[in-house]
Design a protein around this motif. Structure first.
Motif, PDB file in Angstrom:
ATOM      1  N   PRO A   5      64.618 -48.557  51.922  1.00 11.84           N
ATOM      2  CA  PRO A   5      63.506 -48.498  50.975  1.00 11.84           C
ATOM      3  C   PRO A   5      63.887 -47.737  49.699  1.00 11.84           C
ATOM      4  N   VAL A   6      63.438 -48.236  48.566  1.00 12.96           N
ATOM      5  CA  VAL A   6      63.654 -47.675  47.234  1.00 12.96           C
ATOM      6  C   VAL A   6      65.126 -47.800  46.820  1.00 12.96           C
ATOM      7  N   ILE A   7      66.045 -47.199  47.596  1.00 12.25           N
ATOM      8  CA  ILE A   7      67.461 -47.219  47.241  1.00 12.25           C
ATOM      9  C   ILE A   7      67.980 -48.644  47.099  1.00 12.25           C
ATOM     10  N   GLY A   8      67.633 -49.495  48.052  1.00  7.64           N
ATOM     11  CA  GLY A   8      68.136 -50.863  48.053  1.00  7.64           C
ATOM     12  C   GLY A   8      67.720 -51.646  46.823  1.00  7.64           C
ATOM     13  N   LEU A   9      66.450 -51.541  46.468  1.00  7.48           N
ATOM     14  CA  LEU A   9      65.941 -52.274  45.311  1.00  7.48           C
ATOM     15  C   LEU A   9      66.640 -51.843  44.030  1.00  7.48           C
ATOM     16  N   TYR A  10      66.728 -50.547  43.825  1.00 11.05           N
ATOM     17  CA  TYR A  10      67.316 -50.051  42.588  1.00 11.05           C
ATOM     18  C   TYR A  10      68.823 -50.266  42.546  1.00 11.05           C
ATOM     19  N   GLY A  57      60.579 -43.819  42.371  1.00 13.01           N
ATOM     20  CA  GLY A  57      60.819 -45.234  42.628  1.00 13.01           C
ATOM     21  C   GLY A  57      59.569 -46.077  42.444  1.00 13.01           C
ATOM     22  N   VAL A  58      58.440 -45.578  42.910  1.00 19.76           N
ATOM     23  CA  VAL A  58      57.179 -46.314  42.790  1.00 19.76           C
ATOM     24  C   VAL A  58      56.685 -46.320  41.340  1.00 19.76           C
ATOM     25  N   VAL A  59      56.750 -45.175  40.675  1.00 20.24           N
ATOM     26  CA  VAL A  59      56.263 -45.068  39.293  1.00 20.24           C
ATOM     27  C   VAL A  59      57.023 -46.005  38.354  1.00 20.24           C
ATOM     28  N   PRO A 115      77.039 -43.972  31.353  1.00 22.20           N
ATOM     29  CA  PRO A 115      75.888 -44.740  30.839  1.00 22.20           C
ATOM     30  C   PRO A 115      75.417 -45.872  31.737  1.00 22.20           C
ATOM     31  N   ALA A 116      76.303 -46.506  32.481  1.00 22.89           N
ATOM     32  CA  ALA A 116      75.899 -47.694  33.246  1.00 22.89           C
ATOM     33  C   ALA A 116      76.690 -47.795  34.550  1.00 22.89           C
ATOM     34  N   GLY A 117      76.572 -46.771  35.378  1.00 24.71           N
ATOM     35  CA  GLY A 117      77.319 -46.759  36.632  1.00 24.71           C
ATOM     36  C   GLY A 117      76.788 -47.758  37.648  1.00 24.71           C
ATOM     37  N   LYS A 118      77.691 -48.303  38.432  1.00 24.24           N
ATOM     38  CA  LYS A 118      77.322 -49.185  39.551  1.00 24.24           C
ATOM     39  C   LYS A 118      78.336 -48.936  40.650  1.00 24.24           C
ATOM     40  N   PHE A 119      77.883 -48.963  41.885  1.00 24.17           N
ATOM     41  CA  PHE A 119      78.698 -48.538  43.004  1.00 24.17           C
ATOM     42  C   PHE A 119      79.134 -49.700  43.898  1.00 24.17           C
ATOM     43  N   ILE A 120      80.316 -49.543  44.475  1.00 20.06           N
ATOM     44  CA  ILE A 120      80.682 -50.329  45.646  1.00 20.06           C
ATOM     45  C   ILE A 120      79.960 -49.658  46.818  1.00 20.06           C
ATOM     46  N   SER A 132      63.049 -55.250  33.980  1.00 21.72           N
ATOM     47  CA  SER A 132      64.130 -54.849  33.089  1.00 21.72           C
ATOM     48  C   SER A 132      65.141 -53.973  33.825  1.00 21.72           C
ATOM     49  N   ARG A 133      66.413 -54.296  33.619  1.00 24.14           N
ATOM     50  CA  ARG A 133      67.467 -53.451  34.186  1.00 24.14           C
ATOM     51  C   ARG A 133      67.439 -52.060  33.567  1.00 24.14           C
ATOM     52  N   SER A 134      66.991 -51.978  32.311  1.00 20.79           N
ATOM     53  CA  SER A 134      66.865 -50.675  31.662  1.00 20.79           C
ATOM     54  C   SER A 134      65.888 -49.778  32.405  1.00 20.79           C
ATOM     55  N   GLY A 135      64.824 -50.369  32.930  1.00 20.88           N
ATOM     56  CA  GLY A 135      63.860 -49.607  33.704  1.00 20.88           C
ATOM     57  C   GLY A 135      64.462 -49.056  34.980  1.00 20.88           C
ATOM     58  N   ALA A 136      65.321 -49.841  35.603  1.00 19.35           N
ATOM     59  CA  ALA A 136      65.984 -49.379  36.827  1.00 19.35           C
ATOM     60  C   ALA A 136      66.916 -48.215  36.524  1.00 19.35           C
ATOM     61  N   PHE A 137      67.668 -48.322  35.429  1.00 18.97           N
ATOM     62  CA  PHE A 137      68.554 -47.221  35.040  1.00 18.97           C
ATOM     63  C   PHE A 137      67.753 -45.977  34.676  1.00 18.97           C
ATOM     64  N   ALA A 138      66.633 -46.168  33.985  1.00 13.71           N
ATOM     65  CA  ALA A 138      65.798 -45.026  33.608  1.00 13.71           C
ATOM     66  C   ALA A 138      65.291 -44.300  34.842  1.00 13.71           C
ATOM     67  N   ALA A 139      64.893 -45.044  35.855  1.00 14.59           N
ATOM     68  CA  ALA A 139      64.414 -44.436  37.099  1.00 14.59           C
ATOM     69  C   ALA A 139      65.522 -43.643  37.780  1.00 14.59           C
ATOM     70  N   CYS A 140      66.694 -44.244  37.873  1.00 14.22           N
ATOM     71  CA  CYS A 140      67.814 -43.587  38.550  1.00 14.22           C
ATOM     72  C   CYS A 140      68.263 -42.337  37.800  1.00 14.22           C
ATOM     73  N   LYS A 141      68.307 -42.426  36.475  1.00 12.50           N
ATOM     74  CA  LYS A 141      68.697 -41.254  35.674  1.00 12.50           C
ATOM     75  C   LYS A 141      67.659 -40.145  35.814  1.00 12.50           C
ATOM     76  N   THR A 142      66.384 -40.513  35.811  1.00 15.37           N
ATOM     77  CA  THR A 142      65.319 -39.521  35.978  1.00 15.37           C
ATOM     78  C   THR A 142      65.457 -38.815  37.310  1.00 15.37           C
ATOM     79  N   TYR A 143      65.740 -39.580  38.357  1.00 16.94           N
ATOM     80  CA  TYR A 143      65.894 -38.978  39.680  1.00 16.94           C
ATOM     81  C   TYR A 143      67.108 -38.045  39.716  1.00 16.94           C
ATOM     82  N   CYS A 144      68.209 -38.466  39.131  1.00 11.98           N
ATOM     83  CA  CYS A 144      69.406 -37.620  39.100  1.00 11.98           C
ATOM     84  C   CYS A 144      69.117 -36.292  38.406  1.00 11.98           C
ATOM     85  N   ARG A 145      68.462 -36.373  37.266  1.00 11.94           N
ATOM     86  CA  ARG A 145      68.150 -35.147  36.529  1.00 11.94           C
ATOM     87  C   ARG A 145      67.202 -34.246  37.318  1.00 11.94           C
TER      88      ARG A 145
END
Length: 247
Positions: free
Chosen positions: A107-112, A25-27, A93-98, A35-48
């Motif tokens: 922290p971290v989760i909320g921002l992303y 999250g910090v990196v 490719p572009a998931g978003k949650f209810i 960029s929203r792409s950066g947020a998705f990249a972070a989340c995908k990296t964490y999932c993997r």
């Protein structure tokens, strides 16, 4: 002794999983901030990362079956633990949650969550959130992607019966989008609470989509039948007989 060793492995896995969330999250924060792409990249990296470390640290493999959608649809998923969130999000490719509004302050989760377009919902005011969501889609202001909702409203342990709420049916009819049901057995290995992770094969299965156009009641009945039937089969495959554990 075997249980104690696996518990220790699980404890280390859980600890590093949350540390990795903070580090990733910090990196990625500077990129995600602009960029929203950066947020998705972070989340995908964490999932993997979680999927990879679960495989070798606690011998828990994650598998995705079926065809994950790439267009704008409603994904209505069985929710048993944090691991099904990881597997589903990583597969589309572009998931978003209810999500619960309180998570925005985590922290971290909320921002992303905010950056990738998750939809916060106040407890008891889900109807208002759905109305706003539908209006945003109609105006073209909603961020495109796959909207993920948990029809039962919370994590449900294997073998526990909990009714499907009407929110998913309202979204399906009001948005006029297809719905992709998702079944899972992850709760057999990764419980909704606690530290212990059981070795095995955790599966999320994307089922055939339900085409738009059904009425709310018919849709909700079809959704529950398909998700519960498929999830029961997956749990049985994992050695858990949900029919003999219903509560």
């Amino acid at each position: 002794m075997g249980y104690a060793i696996q518990y220790l492995r699980s404890l280390v896995f859980v600890g590093q999983m949350y540390l990795a969330m903070l580090v990733i999250g910090v990196v990625f924060l500077p990129w995600a901030a602009v960029s929203r792409s950066g947020a998705f990249a972070a989340c995908k990296t964490y999932c993997r990362w979680v999927i990879w470390t679960a495989r070798w640290m606690v011998s828990l493999k994650g598998e995705v079956r079926g065809t994950p959608p790439t267009d704008e649809v409603v994904i209505a998923a069985k929710h048993q633990s944090f691991f099904d969130i990881i597997l589903i999000f990583n597969a589309v490719p572009a998931g978003k949650f209810i999500m619960k509004r309180e998570l925005l302050w985590t922290p971290v989760i909320g921002l992303y969550a905010w950056r990738i377009g998750c939809v916060p919902v106040n407890r008891g005011k889900r109807g208002q959130a759905i109305k706003k969501m539908v209006a945003d889609v109609a105006k073209g202001t909603a961020r495109p992607g796959q909207l993920i909702i948990y029809p039962q409203g919370t994590r449900v342990a294997p073998g526990v019966r909990k009714p499907y709420k009407v929110g998913s049916a309202v979204l399906y009819t009001e948005l006029g989008q297809d719905c992709v049901p998702v079944a899972t057995n992850v709760g057999v290995f990764w419980p909704r609470t606690g530290i212990y992770r059981k070795p095995g094969l955790a599966v999320v299965e994307f089922l055939p989509r339900i085409a738009k156009g059904m009425d709310k009641d018919s849709f909700l009945a079809k959704l529950e039948d398909e998700v519960e039937t498929a999830s029961t089969a997956l749990m049985l495959e994992a050695g858990f007989d949900a029919k003999n554990h219903n509560a």
